[in-house]
Design a protein around this motif. Structure first.
Motif, PDB file in Angstrom:
ATOM      1  N   PHE A  14       0.923  -1.107   0.015  1.00 34.06           N
ATOM      2  CA  PHE A  14       0.063   0.214  -0.105  1.00 34.06           C
ATOM      3  C   PHE A  14       1.004   1.299   0.055  1.00 34.06           C
ATOM      4  N   SER A  15       1.981   1.448   1.034  1.00 32.77           N
ATOM      5  CA  SER A  15       2.899   2.501   1.211  1.00 32.77           C
ATOM      6  C   SER A  15       3.627   2.892   0.002  1.00 32.77           C
ATOM      7  N   LEU A  16       3.970   1.705  -0.975  1.00 37.57           N
ATOM      8  CA  LEU A  16       4.879   1.895  -2.005  1.00 37.57           C
ATOM      9  C   LEU A  16       3.932   2.349  -3.254  1.00 37.57           C
ATOM     10  N   ALA A  17       2.719   1.999  -3.236  1.00 41.69           N
ATOM     11  CA  ALA A  17       1.878   2.223  -4.591  1.00 41.69           C
ATOM     12  C   ALA A  17       1.289   3.648  -4.198  1.00 41.69           C
ATOM     13  N   LYS A  18       1.234   4.053  -2.747  1.00 36.41           N
ATOM     14  CA  LYS A  18       0.806   5.550  -2.595  1.00 36.41           C
ATOM     15  C   LYS A  18       1.663   6.563  -2.887  1.00 36.41           C
ATOM     16  N   ALA A  19       2.969   6.084  -2.576  1.00 32.81           N
ATOM     17  CA  ALA A  19       4.101   6.999  -2.577  1.00 32.81           C
ATOM     18  C   ALA A  19       4.192   7.378  -3.971  1.00 32.81           C
ATOM     19  N   ALA A  20       4.138   6.130  -4.943  1.00 36.38           N
ATOM     20  CA  ALA A  20       4.749   6.454  -6.332  1.00 36.38           C
ATOM     21  C   ALA A  20       3.479   7.205  -6.885  1.00 36.38           C
ATOM     22  N   LEU A  21       2.209   7.415  -6.554  1.00 38.87           N
ATOM     23  CA  LEU A  21       1.176   8.140  -6.788  1.00 38.87           C
ATOM     24  C   LEU A  21       1.244   9.337  -6.616  1.00 38.87           C
ATOM     25  N   ILE A  22       1.699   9.689  -5.356  1.00 34.47           N
ATOM     26  CA  ILE A  22       1.593  10.849  -4.623  1.00 34.47           C
ATOM     27  C   ILE A  22       2.881  11.780  -5.380  1.00 34.47           C
ATOM     28  N   ASN A  23       3.873  10.954  -5.328  1.00 32.18           N
ATOM     29  CA  ASN A  23       5.186  11.632  -6.149  1.00 32.18           C
ATOM     30  C   ASN A  23       4.941  12.003  -7.582  1.00 32.18           C
ATOM     31  N   HIS A  24       3.929  11.597  -8.320  1.00 30.99           N
ATOM     32  CA  HIS A  24       3.663  11.861  -9.673  1.00 30.99           C
ATOM     33  C   HIS A  24       2.252  12.875  -9.661  1.00 30.99           C
ATOM     34  N   GLY A  25       1.888  13.237  -8.655  1.00 28.68           N
ATOM     35  CA  GLY A  25       1.180  14.440  -8.592  1.00 28.68           C
ATOM     36  C   GLY A  25      -0.471  14.020  -8.068  1.00 28.68           C
ATOM     37  N   ALA A  26      -0.668  12.759  -7.652  1.00 38.92           N
ATOM     38  CA  ALA A  26      -2.042  12.342  -7.071  1.00 38.92           C
ATOM     39  C   ALA A  26      -2.126  12.850  -5.862  1.00 38.92           C
ATOM     40  N   ASN A  27      -3.519  13.448  -5.387  1.00 40.21           N
ATOM     41  CA  ASN A  27      -3.794  13.836  -4.215  1.00 40.21           C
ATOM     42  C   ASN A  27      -3.963  12.736  -3.232  1.00 40.21           C
ATOM     43  N   GLU A  28      -3.936  12.976  -1.858  1.00 41.26           N
ATOM     44  CA  GLU A  28      -3.979  12.209  -0.879  1.00 41.26           C
ATOM     45  C   GLU A  28      -5.113  11.206  -1.205  1.00 41.26           C
ATOM     46  N   GLU A  29      -6.363  11.790  -1.473  1.00 45.24           N
ATOM     47  CA  GLU A  29      -7.742  11.125  -1.599  1.00 45.24           C
ATOM     48  C   GLU A  29      -7.546   9.926  -2.643  1.00 45.24           C
ATOM     49  N   ASN A  30      -6.800  10.486  -3.870  1.00 41.30           N
ATOM     50  CA  ASN A  30      -7.057   9.774  -4.945  1.00 41.30           C
ATOM     51  C   ASN A  30      -5.819   8.443  -4.927  1.00 41.30           C
ATOM     52  N   ALA A  31      -4.740   8.804  -4.385  1.00 37.08           N
ATOM     53  CA  ALA A  31      -3.727   8.002  -4.079  1.00 37.08           C
ATOM     54  C   ALA A  31      -4.176   6.817  -3.278  1.00 37.08           C
ATOM     55  N   ASP A  32      -4.800   7.278  -2.188  1.00 27.90           N
ATOM     56  CA  ASP A  32      -5.411   6.406  -1.089  1.00 27.90           C
ATOM     57  C   ASP A  32      -6.362   5.322  -1.915  1.00 27.90           C
ATOM     58  N   ALA A  33      -7.163   5.845  -2.506  1.00 25.05           N
ATOM     59  CA  ALA A  33      -8.175   5.191  -3.268  1.00 25.05           C
ATOM     60  C   ALA A  33      -7.508   4.056  -4.226  1.00 25.05           C
ATOM     61  N   VAL A  34      -6.675   4.423  -4.961  1.00 26.49           N
ATOM     62  CA  VAL A  34      -5.968   3.751  -6.145  1.00 26.49           C
ATOM     63  C   VAL A  34      -5.107   2.584  -5.323  1.00 26.49           C
ATOM     64  N   ALA A  35      -4.421   2.949  -4.397  1.00 22.73           N
ATOM     65  CA  ALA A  35      -3.271   2.223  -3.402  1.00 22.73           C
ATOM     66  C   ALA A  35      -4.133   1.138  -2.907  1.00 22.73           C
ATOM     67  N   ASN A  36      -5.449   1.399  -2.471  1.00 25.09           N
ATOM     68  CA  ASN A  36      -6.171   0.635  -1.649  1.00 25.09           C
ATOM     69  C   ASN A  36      -6.715  -0.691  -2.661  1.00 25.09           C
ATOM     70  N   THR A  37      -6.891  -0.069  -3.806  1.00 23.66           N
ATOM     71  CA  THR A  37      -7.485  -0.930  -4.917  1.00 23.66           C
ATOM     72  C   THR A  37      -6.255  -2.199  -5.512  1.00 23.66           C
ATOM     73  N   VAL A  38      -5.279  -1.457  -5.317  1.00 23.08           N
ATOM     74  CA  VAL A  38      -3.951  -2.264  -5.894  1.00 23.08           C
ATOM     75  C   VAL A  38      -3.598  -3.169  -4.753  1.00 23.08           C
TER      76      VAL A  38
END
Ligand code: NDP
Length: 333
Positions: A14-38
């Motif tokens: 989860f942390s790895l997926a979220k960090a990659a998304l945040i690092n490329h411009g996703a906001n917290e809410e979107n990064a959380d939702a996508v990382a959760n699905t992944v």
């Protein structure tokens, strides 16, 4: 890509997926939702829709095809028809916003539909229908994608891999869930087989010269075929219609025409239906369902769809993930 794996915990996934998304411009809410699905995909053993998808999600953020800060907007077209404008964002957040309202409407009126537009779906479909069945409702959903599958009899791609998922609630138990591509194999599975050098059954697809082949990398360059000959082909056709025009979105071929080819999830639509067995039938259907399932399970050689994933879910330990993929995502994070 190597087939070597590394064991990695679900929290770390989860942390790895979220960090990659945040690092490329996703906001917290979107990064959380996508990382959760992944993470849930890795947890359930749906590996072609887990971390494997992160590089594609990132490509879509890098090219600005997807808005990583999108806030989906839900509107009520009629009391039982809801519309979600995903505002060019990733699907998991649109689901969080839309499915809650869909459930409320179906519980009140017996049946309700949700059309999702301007959405980028890159995941398995079971999370949507399972969320619906957790509330005692039947769920049905489909999405189209970009052409990769030839209609039965042809050798030209027109359909997407066009998955369809269904779930039936079982109070106090996991729902019955099936979730399947209408292609003989999901594109992600072909890509993984090609990556790992595995062959696939004859009939899975055609090479770029239109020949039947068991070579996954040849099929990756050619076309997939629908499952089950003409019967799978007509279901794929239905998915095109339900996930495109019915919800005010594109057919797979139109989706491709507007896609920027960055390899990330294309913009498209999703059809979701929720139904209350209690309201539609006028009674509690659980005992009747359980009696039927007892007969089903008593037949040697059978198992219920969804069971493999639900068994995987009981294991909260680390998952074996492709090492090269982890290294790629670590660089992205
Ligand atoms: P599978 O062929 O692996 O499985 C299809 C369904 O059949 C599953 O629900 C599975 O349950 C069930 N099943 C498997 N074996 C049995 C059995 N022996 N008896 C009863 N049921 C069984 O799935 P696909 O490869 O077709 O699809 C994989 C995923 O790819 C799906 O989650 C789909 O949503 C996703 N996908 C997403 C796309 C997108 O654009 N977003 C495009 C295409 C596919 P179980 O899970 O328990 O094994």
């Amino acid at each position: 890509m190597t087939s070597k794996t590394i064991n990695i915990g679900l929290d770390e996934i989860f942390s790895l997926a979220k960090a990659a998304l945040i690092n490329h411009g996703a906001n917290e809410e979107n990064a959380d939702a996508v990382a959760n699905t992944v993470t849930n995909a890795e947890r359930d053993g749906s590996i072609s829709h887990g971390l494997f998808r992160i590089p594609g999600y990132i490509k879509a953020l890098q090219s600005k095809k997807v808005d990583g800060s999108a806030t989906p907007e839900i509107s009520e077209v009629t009391p039982v028809i809801l519309k979600c404008d995903a505002k060019n964002g990733f699907a998991p957040l649109a689901h969080q916003y839309g499915i809650k309202k869909l459930i409320e409407a179906a519980q009140k009126f017996g049946i309700a539909g949700l059309s999702i537009q301007r959405c980028h779906h890159f995941a398995a479909l079971w999370p949507e229908v399972e969320a619906i069945s957790e509330h005692g409702l039947v769920g049905l959903t489909s999405v189209s994608y970009m052409p990769g599958v030839a209609p039965s009899g042809g050798a030209t791609a027109l359909f997407g891999t066009n998955p369809i998922a269904f779930s039936w609630p079982r109070p106090g138990k996991n729902p019955i869930v099936f979730d399947m591509a209408t292609a003989s194999m999901a594109k992600g599975e072909i890509q993984i087989a090609a990556r790992d050098g595995h062959s696939v059954p004859l009939g899975t697809g055609l090479s770029s010269s239109g020949e039947l082949t068991t070579d996954a990398s040849e099929i990756d360059k050619g076309v997939l075929l629908p499952f089950g000959g003409h019967k799978g082909s007509v279901i794929a056709l239905m998915v095109e219609l339900l996930s495109g025009p019915l919800v005010g979105e594109t057919f797979s071929y139109e989706t491709k025409e507007r896609d920027n080819g960055d390899g990330g999830p294309a913009q498209g639509g999703q059809f979701i239906l929720a139904m209350s067995p209690e309201i539609i039938s006028g009674k509690d259907t659980s005992a009747q369902t359980e009696e039927f399932l007892k007969k089903y399970n008593n037949i040697d050689g059978t198992r219920l769809p969804g069971l493999r994933r639900h068994e995987n879910r009981k294991n909260i330990g680390p998952r074996a993930v492709n090492l090269e993929l982890i290294n790629t995502i670590k660089k992205l994070a």
